[in-house]
Design a protein around this motif. Sequence first.
Motif, mmCIF file in Angstrom:
data_model
loop_
_atom_site.group_PDB
_atom_site.id
_atom_site.type_symbol
_atom_site.label_atom_id
_atom_site.label_comp_id
_atom_site.label_asym_id
_atom_site.label_seq_id
_atom_site.Cartn_x
_atom_site.Cartn_y
_atom_site.Cartn_z
ATOM 1 N N ILE A 48 1.025 27.058 42.202
ATOM 2 C CA ILE A 48 1.478 28.050 43.181
ATOM 3 C C ILE A 48 2.757 27.513 43.812
ATOM 4 N N SER A 49 3.833 28.247 43.635
ATOM 5 C CA SER A 49 5.107 27.852 44.223
ATOM 6 C C SER A 49 5.149 28.324 45.678
ATOM 7 N N ARG A 50 6.092 27.785 46.438
ATOM 8 C CA ARG A 50 6.256 28.239 47.825
ATOM 9 C C ARG A 50 6.553 29.743 47.849
ATOM 10 N N ALA A 51 7.366 30.218 46.926
ATOM 11 C CA ALA A 51 7.682 31.650 46.881
ATOM 12 C C ALA A 51 6.430 32.473 46.617
ATOM 13 N N GLU A 52 5.577 32.015 45.707
ATOM 14 C CA GLU A 52 4.325 32.734 45.434
ATOM 15 C C GLU A 52 3.416 32.726 46.657
ATOM 16 N N ALA A 53 3.338 31.586 47.346
ATOM 17 C CA ALA A 53 2.499 31.497 48.543
ATOM 18 C C ALA A 53 3.017 32.429 49.635
ATOM 19 N N ARG A 54 4.326 32.453 49.835
ATOM 20 C CA ARG A 54 4.906 33.332 50.850
ATOM 21 C C ARG A 54 4.727 34.809 50.477
ATOM 22 N N SER A 55 4.841 35.103 49.210
ATOM 23 C CA SER A 55 4.635 36.473 48.751
ATOM 24 C C SER A 55 3.188 36.912 48.993
ATOM 25 N N ALA A 56 2.238 36.018 48.726
ATOM 26 C CA ALA A 56 0.828 36.327 48.979
ATOM 27 C C ALA A 56 0.590 36.560 50.469
ATOM 28 N N GLN A 57 1.218 35.745 51.318
ATOM 29 C CA GLN A 57 1.089 35.940 52.762
ATOM 30 C C GLN A 57 1.648 37.307 53.164
ATOM 31 N N ALA A 58 2.779 37.678 52.601
ATOM 32 C CA ALA A 58 3.388 38.978 52.918
ATOM 33 C C ALA A 58 2.462 40.123 52.504
ATOM 34 N N ARG A 59 1.857 40.009 51.318
ATOM 35 C CA ARG A 59 0.922 41.054 50.861
ATOM 36 C C ARG A 59 -0.297 41.137 51.781
ATOM 37 N N ASN A 60 -0.820 39.985 52.188
ATOM 38 C CA ASN A 60 -1.967 39.981 53.099
ATOM 39 C C ASN A 60 -1.613 40.633 54.429
ATOM 40 N N PHE A 61 -0.417 40.324 54.932
ATOM 41 C CA PHE A 61 0.001 40.921 56.199
ATOM 42 C C PHE A 61 0.107 42.441 56.066
ATOM 43 N N GLU A 62 0.740 42.900 54.999
ATOM 44 C CA GLU A 62 0.877 44.342 54.787
ATOM 45 C C GLU A 62 -0.481 45.024 54.717
ATOM 46 N N ARG A 63 -1.452 44.365 54.090
ATOM 47 C CA ARG A 63 -2.800 44.931 54.004
ATOM 48 C C ARG A 63 -3.453 45.031 55.387
ATOM 49 N N MET A 64 -3.179 44.061 56.248
ATOM 50 C CA MET A 64 -3.761 44.079 57.590
ATOM 51 C C MET A 64 -3.035 45.029 58.533
ATOM 52 N N ASP A 65 -1.758 45.270 58.315
ATOM 53 C CA ASP A 65 -0.931 46.087 59.212
ATOM 54 C C ASP A 65 -1.176 47.570 58.939
ATOM 55 N N ASN A 66 -2.283 48.072 59.449
ATOM 56 C CA ASN A 66 -2.709 49.453 59.180
ATOM 57 C C ASN A 66 -1.669 50.501 59.527
ATOM 58 N N ASP A 67 -1.013 50.333 60.670
ATOM 59 C CA ASP A 67 -0.091 51.368 61.118
ATOM 60 C C ASP A 67 1.353 51.130 60.687
ATOM 61 N N GLY A 68 1.596 50.038 59.988
ATOM 62 C CA GLY A 68 2.924 49.773 59.448
ATOM 63 C C GLY A 68 3.985 49.439 60.477
ATOM 64 N N ASP A 69 3.578 49.016 61.682
ATOM 65 C CA ASP A 69 4.570 48.719 62.718
ATOM 66 C C ASP A 69 5.090 47.285 62.666
ATOM 67 N N GLY A 70 4.607 46.505 61.699
ATOM 68 C CA GLY A 70 5.083 45.137 61.553
ATOM 69 C C GLY A 70 4.440 44.140 62.494
ATOM 70 N N ARG A 71 3.358 44.534 63.149
ATOM 71 C CA ARG A 71 2.659 43.661 64.088
ATOM 72 C C ARG A 71 1.159 43.898 63.966
ATOM 73 N N ILE A 72 0.387 42.825 64.141
ATOM 74 C CA ILE A 72 -1.067 42.982 64.176
ATOM 75 C C ILE A 72 -1.606 42.285 65.414
ATOM 76 N N ASP A 73 -2.543 42.936 66.076
ATOM 77 C CA ASP A 73 -3.163 42.339 67.255
ATOM 78 C C ASP A 73 -4.408 41.562 66.834
ATOM 79 N N PHE A 74 -5.030 40.912 67.801
ATOM 80 C CA PHE A 74 -6.171 40.066 67.461
ATOM 81 C C PHE A 74 -7.316 40.872 66.859
ATOM 82 N N ALA A 75 -7.615 42.041 67.400
ATOM 83 C CA ALA A 75 -8.736 42.834 66.881
ATOM 84 C C ALA A 75 -8.522 43.175 65.407
ATOM 85 N N THR A 76 -7.303 43.531 65.059
ATOM 86 C CA THR A 76 -6.995 43.850 63.659
ATOM 87 C C THR A 76 -7.113 42.602 62.794
#
Length: 155
Positions: A48-76
């Motif tokens: 796993i390269s750093r780029a792959e790890a960062r890409s996976a983090q970005a995908r996970n964030f997008e999956r959690m960001d239900n409303d697409g505002d670029g932010r997630i609160d603790f409950a989410t």
Amino acid sequence: MIIRSRATTAGRRPVFRTMLGALCLVAAIPGHAQAPLGPEDTNSDGQISRAEARSAQARNFERMDNDGDGRIDFATFADRAPGVPHADADSNQTQLEAMLRPWFEDMDADDDGQLSASEYRDAADPLFDALDTNGDGQVTRDEMRAAMPRPPKPE
């Protein structure tokens, strides 16, 4: 090896990175040394390269960001964080939140009570650096196995 948080200031205690456990479990799966390490290993080279790890983090964030505002609160975060067992019972939910709150607060670099995509992505960098013991920019199955917690030896 235990990966600790970025800071212990402002009363924050060091937090074990649960991502380490998830990554190490992937590494423990028997198989050929060059077998893909999981969905993070997008080029299937067994690392796993750093780029792959960062890409996976970005995908996970997008999956959690239900409303697409670029932010997630603790409950989410508590409800949708990858690799976290989610409780059905209220008592388990309280324990889960107590476990996740310090992790969330540690990632929240600007202390605004929400995680931005960059805060979430950047939180993985110290973990990646700790796993990449030879500093070549790739995390291998052997490096992940070496980071796995060892059970205590019987007395």
